[in-house]
Write an enzyme that holds these catalytic residues in place. Sequence first.
Site, short mmCIF file in Angstrom:
data_model
loop_
_atom_site.label_atom_id
_atom_site.label_comp_id
_atom_site.label_asym_id
_atom_site.label_seq_id
_atom_site.Cartn_x
_atom_site.Cartn_y
_atom_site.Cartn_z
N HIS A 85 -3.03 1.83 8.29
CA HIS A 85 -4.13 1.11 7.63
C HIS A 85 -4.29 -0.22 8.37
CE1 HIS A 85 -6.44 -1.27 4.90
NE2 HIS A 85 -5.41 -2.05 4.60
N HIS A 117 -7.49 -3.54 9.57
CA HIS A 117 -8.71 -4.24 9.17
C HIS A 117 -9.64 -4.48 10.38
CE1 HIS A 117 -6.24 -6.26 5.62
NE2 HIS A 117 -6.41 -4.97 5.46
N HIS A 154 -12.86 -3.36 2.95
CA HIS A 154 -11.44 -3.70 3.05
C HIS A 154 -10.84 -3.27 4.40
CE1 HIS A 154 -7.08 -3.05 1.30
NE2 HIS A 154 -7.08 -3.58 2.50
N GLU A 166 0.83 -1.22 0.00
CA GLU A 166 0.00 0.00 0.00
C GLU A 166 0.86 1.26 0.00
OE1 GLU A 166 -3.05 -0.21 -0.62
OE2 GLU A 166 -3.90 -2.03 0.29
P1 13P Z 1 1.04 -5.51 2.97
O1 13P Z 1 1.44 -6.80 3.63
O2 13P Z 1 1.64 -5.36 1.60
O3 13P Z 1 1.35 -4.34 3.86
O4 13P Z 1 -0.53 -5.54 2.71
C1 13P Z 1 -1.46 -5.69 3.73
C2 13P Z 1 -2.75 -5.03 3.43
O5 13P Z 1 -3.55 -4.85 4.34
C3 13P Z 1 -3.07 -4.61 2.06
O6 13P Z 1 -4.18 -3.78 2.02
ZN ZN Z 2 -5.51 -3.95 3.80
#
Ligand code: 13P
Ligand code: ZN
Length: 269
Positions: A142, A144, A214, A119
């Site tokens: 970022h 989840h 996401h 990202e």
């Molecule tokens: P990376 O492992 O490349 O950081 O990706 C994780 C992710 O959450 C992608 O949106």
């Molecule tokens: Zn992600």
Amino acid sequence: MKSILENRPALAKQVGDVAEVAGYLWQKGWAERNGGNITINITEYVDDEIRGLKPITNPVSFGVYLPHLKGCYFFCKGTNKRMRDLARWPMENGAVIRILDDCKSYVIIADNPVCPTSELPSHLSMHNFLIGKGSTYKAALHTHPIDLIAMTHNRAFLEKDKLTYLLWSMIPETRAFCPKGLGIIPYKMPSSIELADATIKELEDYDVVMWEKHGICAVGENIMEAFDMVDTLSKSAQIYLTAKSMGFEPEGTSPEQMEELKIAFNLPK
Ligand code: 13P
Ligand code: ZN
């Protein structure tokens, strides 16, 4: 091999904070496998010795031209690296990069050649946007969060500021500590330039944005502050979910109560 953090307590503290937050993300259940990423702008901690360090990789393009990042340095989670590992061994699961003068590529300078997060276009676009508008924010996160992602599976919640007001109304803290609310970005391919562009557009109005179906993205003065905003929003989502699972629609604080908070905390919106 000597770590870049050795004898640099201020820089080590920044990376230590990233590791601490990475641990929280794992404990929260928001970081399955390699899920989520963190970058922090560490340029202010960079001395002449660091500026003189030879790259340990060839230049790599990140696919966008970001003029405000010229000569900047970032600590980045590695792609495919786990938050739970970043928490314990940050310099084995992340790396320091230097943005080159062409403003569209980077080299890794320390400690190990750990390829930055997929990202990176979104993260660097956010940092470029922040510097461009004179912001002192240094961190981008970022992750989840289960509850907040679940909410984006309901079309009705994707309307502008629908979730902002719903989440604000669950507990006063969210109104006070996430004062700009929650922006919504329609689903885009993870890691894409399109997602990066949509993210910075939404950052004009928000410090925290949802990537539909996401995850969430937050920017802040530092990584703790970015984490706190996501944590607060998730708490609100939990309260909503708990009320719903008890079989009723939560009443929420009233517009008058929210207005009262706006005045008391001198809030922007
Ligand atoms: P990376 O492992 O490349 O950081 O990706 C994780 C992710 O959450 C992608 O949106
Ligand atoms: Zn992600």
